[in-house]
Design a protein around this motif. Structure first.
Motif, PDB file in Angstrom:
ATOM      1  N   MET A   1      79.753  21.860 -37.448  1.00  0.00           N
ATOM      2  CA  MET A   1      80.250  20.924 -36.433  1.00  0.00           C
ATOM      3  C   MET A   1      79.761  19.511 -36.746  1.00  0.00           C
ATOM      4  N   GLU A 240      85.266  22.068 -30.612  1.00  0.00           N
ATOM      5  CA  GLU A 240      86.628  21.526 -30.625  1.00  0.00           C
ATOM      6  C   GLU A 240      86.613  20.056 -30.181  1.00  0.00           C
ATOM      7  N   ARG A 243      85.389  18.169 -33.163  1.00  0.00           N
ATOM      8  CA  ARG A 243      86.415  18.086 -34.220  1.00  0.00           C
ATOM      9  C   ARG A 243      87.474  17.040 -33.882  1.00  0.00           C
ATOM     10  N   THR A 246      86.051  13.408 -33.714  1.00  0.00           N
ATOM     11  CA  THR A 246      85.734  12.919 -35.067  1.00  0.00           C
ATOM     12  C   THR A 246      87.013  12.571 -35.804  1.00  0.00           C
ATOM     13  N   GLU A 247      88.047  13.401 -35.675  1.00  0.00           N
ATOM     14  CA  GLU A 247      89.344  13.080 -36.290  1.00  0.00           C
ATOM     15  C   GLU A 247      89.899  11.766 -35.728  1.00  0.00           C
TER      16      GLU A 247
END
Length: 255
Positions: A1, A240, A243, A246-247
């Motif tokens: 993560m 999640e 993720r 960060t994207e």
């Protein structure tokens, strides 16, 4: 993560005693990406030193913070312009308007904000906006400069649902930090109505520590607590949240 702290003042004097340990604590807790805003020329060399120490993790912004727009603001802007011409930065920031501390500098704050937005367009960089007691004034400048080339992050977003939508309409992500954990923070009441694609995480350390550290020194490892709060709000696993946010940060910074 992998967690991303999109706004952390790692060079702050508050970390003088344990800066490296504090950064390593964050790295060990999954925070692998740190985006460091500029305040004024006096911090530039400290920022470069940090980047040299952690080149894979620390990414620098360049800009003049609105609270430091004073009589010498033209010299400070010249410093920003010179640094931008020298090398690549992740963003121009933090820039904006702050009417909490000093309303008398509003006119020159607007000038500095608009000038730096124009540089962001020139260098195809995102902006990182500081807004305190100044949503109307910020939106006024953004309206003047709005275009496809204008994008970035509304740092430490603490406005209303309507203001969130307006910020998003200018291609801004919302920087969510410790305020979302405060009982009187209010943004937790409507955040679930905002698509997670518009959200990035931040700490603004050493300021605005999340619960249960409210009132104490904030640090980048606490971005995990912000992710946990968003996990509750969006009913998604923390991994999640990490993720997606960060994207989202990669989409803004291109890093």
């Amino acid at each position: 993560m992998i967690l991303t702290d999109t706004h952390t003042h790692l060079y702050s004097e508050e970390f003088a005693e344990d800066r490296t340990e504090m950064i390593n604590r964050a790295l060990n807790s999954g925070v692998k990406r740190f985006f460091v805003p500029s305040i004024d020329a006096s911090y530039t060399q400290k920022m470069y030193a940090l980047e040299q120490q952690f080149p894979d993790n620390i990414h620098l912004m360049m800009g003049l913070h609105p609270c430091y727009v004073k009589e010498n603001y033209e010299a400070e802007l010249a410093h920003v312009e010179a640094e931008l011409a020298k090398r690549k930065f992740a963003a121009i920031g933090e820039i904006g308007i702050d009417l909490y501390w000093d309303k008398t500098t509003l006119d020159i704050q607007k000038i500095a904000f608009q000038k730096q937005i124009q540089w962001a367009k020139k260098y195809q960089l995102p902006i990182n906006i500081h807004c305190r007691d100044a949503f109307d004034e910020i939106f006024e400048v953004l309206e003047l400069e709005k275009s496809e080339e204008l994008f970035g992050i509304f740092h430490c977003f603490s406005g209303t649902y309507e203001q969130a939508l307006q910020a998003i309409s200018y291609n801004m992500k919302l920087g969510i930090g410790g305020v979302v954990t405060f009982k009187n923070g209010k943004i937790d009441q409507f955040l679930h109505q905002i698509d997670l694609k518009h959200i990035v995480l931040e700490t603004d350390s050493p300021y605005l520590a999340p619960v249960p550290y409210r009132g104490k020194r904030n640090e980048s490892s606490y971005v995990a607590l912000v992710a946990e709060k968003l996990s509750e709000i969006y009913q998604l696993p923390v991994a999640e949240i990490a993720r997606i946010t960060t994207e989202n940060s990669k989409e803004v910074f291109g890093i």
